[in-house]
Scaffold this motif. Structure first.
Motif, PDB file in Angstrom:
ATOM      1  N   VAL A  28     109.800  61.435   0.874  1.00  0.00           N
ATOM      2  CA  VAL A  28     111.090  62.205   1.689  1.00  0.00           C
ATOM      3  C   VAL A  28     111.882  61.044   1.658  1.00  0.00           C
ATOM      4  CG1 VAL A  28     109.649  63.324   3.313  1.00  0.00           C
ATOM      5  CG2 VAL A  28     110.111  61.110   3.819  1.00  0.00           C
ATOM      6  N   VAL A  29     113.211  61.501   1.453  1.00  0.00           N
ATOM      7  CA  VAL A  29     114.358  60.537   1.031  1.00  0.00           C
ATOM      8  C   VAL A  29     115.375  60.768   1.940  1.00  0.00           C
ATOM      9  CG1 VAL A  29     115.965  59.655  -0.634  1.00  0.00           C
ATOM     10  CG2 VAL A  29     113.834  60.310  -1.340  1.00  0.00           C
ATOM     11  N   GLU A  30     115.921  60.112   2.675  1.00  0.00           N
ATOM     12  CA  GLU A  30     117.092  60.091   3.613  1.00  0.00           C
ATOM     13  C   GLU A  30     118.327  60.010   3.172  1.00  0.00           C
ATOM     14  OE1 GLU A  30     113.700  58.588   6.323  1.00  0.00           O
ATOM     15  OE2 GLU A  30     114.650  57.990   4.303  1.00  0.00           O
ATOM     16  N   SER A  31     119.430  60.411   3.577  1.00  0.00           N
ATOM     17  CA  SER A  31     120.714  60.125   3.128  1.00  0.00           C
ATOM     18  C   SER A  31     121.768  60.727   4.048  1.00  0.00           C
ATOM     19  CB  SER A  31     121.303  60.991   1.669  1.00  0.00           C
ATOM     20  OG  SER A  31     121.002  62.437   1.568  1.00  0.00           O
ATOM     21  N   GLY A  32     123.023  60.199   3.765  1.00  0.00           N
ATOM     22  CA  GLY A  32     124.149  60.596   4.886  1.00  0.00           C
ATOM     23  C   GLY A  32     124.308  59.598   6.005  1.00  0.00           C
ATOM     24  N   GLY A  33     123.696  58.451   5.951  1.00  0.00           N
ATOM     25  CA  GLY A  33     124.228  57.390   6.673  1.00  0.00           C
ATOM     26  C   GLY A  33     125.566  56.762   6.292  1.00  0.00           C
ATOM     27  N   GLY A  34     126.132  56.017   7.543  1.00  0.00           N
ATOM     28  CA  GLY A  34     127.395  55.100   6.932  1.00  0.00           C
ATOM     29  C   GLY A  34     128.025  54.663   8.084  1.00  0.00           C
TER      30      GLY A  34
ATOM     31  N   GLU B 293     125.852  52.935  20.646  1.00  0.00           N
ATOM     32  CA  GLU B 293     124.424  52.895  21.136  1.00  0.00           C
ATOM     33  C   GLU B 293     123.502  53.617  19.983  1.00  0.00           C
ATOM     34  OE1 GLU B 293     126.783  51.647  24.229  1.00  0.00           O
ATOM     35  OE2 GLU B 293     126.776  53.499  23.243  1.00  0.00           O
ATOM     36  N   ASP B 294     124.092  54.555  19.340  1.00  0.00           N
ATOM     37  CA  ASP B 294     123.530  55.421  18.215  1.00  0.00           C
ATOM     38  C   ASP B 294     123.294  54.673  16.868  1.00  0.00           C
ATOM     39  OD1 ASP B 294     125.306  58.170  19.289  1.00  0.00           O
ATOM     40  OD2 ASP B 294     123.412  57.709  19.680  1.00  0.00           O
ATOM     41  N   THR B 295     123.745  53.439  16.993  1.00  0.00           N
ATOM     42  CA  THR B 295     123.839  52.572  15.847  1.00  0.00           C
ATOM     43  C   THR B 295     122.249  52.056  15.453  1.00  0.00           C
ATOM     44  OG1 THR B 295     125.931  51.524  15.923  1.00  0.00           O
ATOM     45  CG2 THR B 295     124.445  50.254  14.780  1.00  0.00           C
ATOM     46  N   ALA B 296     121.685  52.595  14.322  1.00  0.00           N
ATOM     47  CA  ALA B 296     120.266  52.224  13.970  1.00  0.00           C
ATOM     48  C   ALA B 296     119.925  52.891  12.591  1.00  0.00           C
ATOM     49  CB  ALA B 296     119.360  53.064  15.161  1.00  0.00           C
ATOM     50  N   LEU B 297     118.888  52.394  12.281  1.00  0.00           N
ATOM     51  CA  LEU B 297     118.274  52.981  10.975  1.00  0.00           C
ATOM     52  C   LEU B 297     117.451  54.153  11.364  1.00  0.00           C
ATOM     53  CD1 LEU B 297     117.907  52.058   7.975  1.00  0.00           C
ATOM     54  CD2 LEU B 297     115.978  51.026   8.487  1.00  0.00           C
ATOM     55  N   TYR B 298     117.835  55.367  10.629  1.00  0.00           N
ATOM     56  CA  TYR B 298     117.262  56.604  10.999  1.00  0.00           C
ATOM     57  C   TYR B 298     116.305  57.015  10.006  1.00  0.00           C
ATOM     58  CZ  TYR B 298     120.530  57.306  14.635  1.00  0.00           C
ATOM     59  OH  TYR B 298     121.301  57.498  15.995  1.00  0.00           O
ATOM     60  N   TYR B 299     115.022  57.213  10.376  1.00  0.00           N
ATOM     61  CA  TYR B 299     113.956  57.893   9.521  1.00  0.00           C
ATOM     62  C   TYR B 299     113.479  59.129   9.698  1.00  0.00           C
ATOM     63  CZ  TYR B 299     113.080  52.549   9.513  1.00  0.00           C
ATOM     64  OH  TYR B 299     113.272  51.294   9.302  1.00  0.00           O
TER      65      TYR B 299
ATOM     66  N   ARG C 228     102.783  63.187   7.580  1.00  0.00           N
ATOM     67  CA  ARG C 228     102.427  61.630   7.406  1.00  0.00           C
ATOM     68  C   ARG C 228     103.201  61.114   6.653  1.00  0.00           C
ATOM     69  NH1 ARG C 228      98.254  64.136   4.061  1.00  0.00           N
ATOM     70  NH2 ARG C 228      98.066  63.440   2.227  1.00  0.00           N
ATOM     71  N   TYR C 229     104.262  61.878   6.335  1.00  0.00           N
ATOM     72  CA  TYR C 229     105.109  60.989   5.272  1.00  0.00           C
ATOM     73  C   TYR C 229     106.481  60.632   6.039  1.00  0.00           C
ATOM     74  CZ  TYR C 229     102.233  63.736   2.403  1.00  0.00           C
ATOM     75  OH  TYR C 229     101.209  64.290   1.637  1.00  0.00           O
ATOM     76  N   TRP C 230     107.009  59.325   5.626  1.00  0.00           N
ATOM     77  CA  TRP C 230     108.268  58.590   6.165  1.00  0.00           C
ATOM     78  C   TRP C 230     108.991  58.443   5.225  1.00  0.00           C
ATOM     79  CZ3 TRP C 230     109.087  57.703  11.199  1.00  0.00           C
ATOM     80  CH2 TRP C 230     108.093  58.261  12.154  1.00  0.00           C
ATOM     81  N   GLY C 231     110.440  58.375   5.414  1.00  0.00           N
ATOM     82  CA  GLY C 231     111.264  57.885   4.362  1.00  0.00           C
ATOM     83  C   GLY C 231     111.544  56.406   4.910  1.00  0.00           C
ATOM     84  N   LYS C 232     112.350  55.893   3.822  1.00  0.00           N
ATOM     85  CA  LYS C 232     112.755  54.507   4.065  1.00  0.00           C
ATOM     86  C   LYS C 232     113.891  54.234   5.090  1.00  0.00           C
ATOM     87  CE  LYS C 232     110.628  52.945  -0.217  1.00  0.00           C
ATOM     88  NZ  LYS C 232     111.159  52.164  -1.592  1.00  0.00           N
ATOM     89  N   GLY C 233     114.623  55.340   5.287  1.00  0.00           N
ATOM     90  CA  GLY C 233     115.489  55.284   6.553  1.00  0.00           C
ATOM     91  C   GLY C 233     116.896  55.130   5.869  1.00  0.00           C
ATOM     92  N   THR C 234     117.865  55.520   6.644  1.00  0.00           N
ATOM     93  CA  THR C 234     119.290  55.698   6.365  1.00  0.00           C
ATOM     94  C   THR C 234     120.099  55.048   7.477  1.00  0.00           C
ATOM     95  OG1 THR C 234     121.422  56.913   5.558  1.00  0.00           O
ATOM     96  CG2 THR C 234     119.807  57.933   6.920  1.00  0.00           C
ATOM     97  N   LEU C 235     120.809  54.005   7.088  1.00  0.00           N
ATOM     98  CA  LEU C 235     121.733  53.028   8.145  1.00  0.00           C
ATOM     99  C   LEU C 235     122.950  54.022   8.756  1.00  0.00           C
ATOM    100  CD1 LEU C 235     121.683  50.665   9.742  1.00  0.00           C
ATOM    101  CD2 LEU C 235     123.157  49.540   7.891  1.00  0.00           C
ATOM    102  N   VAL C 236     122.918  54.247  10.182  1.00  0.00           N
ATOM    103  CA  VAL C 236     123.966  54.482  10.657  1.00  0.00           C
ATOM    104  C   VAL C 236     124.715  53.517  11.667  1.00  0.00           C
ATOM    105  CG1 VAL C 236     124.785  56.272  12.509  1.00  0.00           C
ATOM    106  CG2 VAL C 236     123.113  56.993  10.644  1.00  0.00           C
ATOM    107  N   THR C 237     125.875  53.303  11.498  1.00  0.00           N
ATOM    108  CA  THR C 237     126.698  52.221  11.994  1.00  0.00           C
ATOM    109  C   THR C 237     127.856  52.857  12.855  1.00  0.00           C
ATOM    110  OG1 THR C 237     126.227  50.623  10.585  1.00  0.00           O
ATOM    111  CG2 THR C 237     127.731  50.047  12.148  1.00  0.00           C
ATOM    112  N   VAL C 238     127.879  52.766  14.424  1.00  0.00           N
ATOM    113  CA  VAL C 238     128.927  53.470  14.978  1.00  0.00           C
ATOM    114  C   VAL C 238     129.963  52.196  15.472  1.00  0.00           C
ATOM    115  CG1 VAL C 238     129.731  55.118  16.845  1.00  0.00           C
ATOM    116  CG2 VAL C 238     127.682  55.379  15.629  1.00  0.00           C
ATOM    117  N   SER C 239     131.085  52.168  15.146  1.00  0.00           N
ATOM    118  CA  SER C 239     131.844  51.004  15.496  1.00  0.00           C
ATOM    119  C   SER C 239     133.311  51.391  15.400  1.00  0.00           C
ATOM    120  CB  SER C 239     131.497  49.728  14.770  1.00  0.00           C
ATOM    121  OG  SER C 239     132.136  48.525  14.911  1.00  0.00           O
ATOM    122  N   SER C 240     134.103  50.833  16.019  1.00  0.00           N
ATOM    123  CA  SER C 240     135.468  50.826  15.921  1.00  0.00           C
ATOM    124  C   SER C 240     135.923  49.642  15.234  1.00  0.00           C
ATOM    125  CB  SER C 240     136.191  50.703  17.283  1.00  0.00           C
ATOM    126  OG  SER C 240     135.898  49.658  18.116  1.00  0.00           O
TER     127      SER C 240
END
Length: 111
Positions: free
Chosen positions: A4-10, A88-94, A99-111
């Motif tokens: 499983v592969v995550e995408s769309g973070g930023g 506060e939503d800034t995190a690595l999202y999995y 039983r399958y996990w992805g490696k995560g996609t990083l979401v950063t919320v900042s001004s």
């Protein structure tokens, strides 16, 4: 080996939106419970949103009303629409399916 592969973070400004995608390499979407989890720096991994095979959804209190989990079985993809993002939503999202996990996609919320 199922993947499983995550995408769309930023990087997004507070109040903005992002849509995360989780693509599975096999036909497992809709067969097992699917979920999104996140881990912020220095914190434990926490559940964000979960969808059962019957489309019942559960959300963390902190994201309820702002995030929406959905799926497209034909595309073998699970989505997480995130609106009104907060720092506060800034995190690595999995993504998790069965039983399958992805490696995560990083979401950063900042001004």
């Amino acid at each position: 080996q199922v993947q499983v592969v995550e995408s769309g973070g930023g990087l997004v400004h507070p109040g903005g939106s992002l849509r995360l995608s989780c693509a599975a390499s096999a036909t497992i979407v809709g067969i097992y419970t699917m979920g999104w989890y996140r881990q912020a720096p220095g914190k434990e991994r926490e559940m964000v949103a979960v969808m059962s095979t019957g489309d019942d959804t559960t959300y963390a209190a902190s994201v309820k009303g702002r995030f929406i989990i959905s799926r497209d079985n034909s595309k073998r993809t699970v989505y997480l629409q995130m609106n009104s993002l907060e720092p506060e939503d800034t995190a690595l999202y999995y993504c998790n399916i069965h039983r399958y996990w992805g490696k995560g996609t990083l979401v950063t919320v900042s001004s």
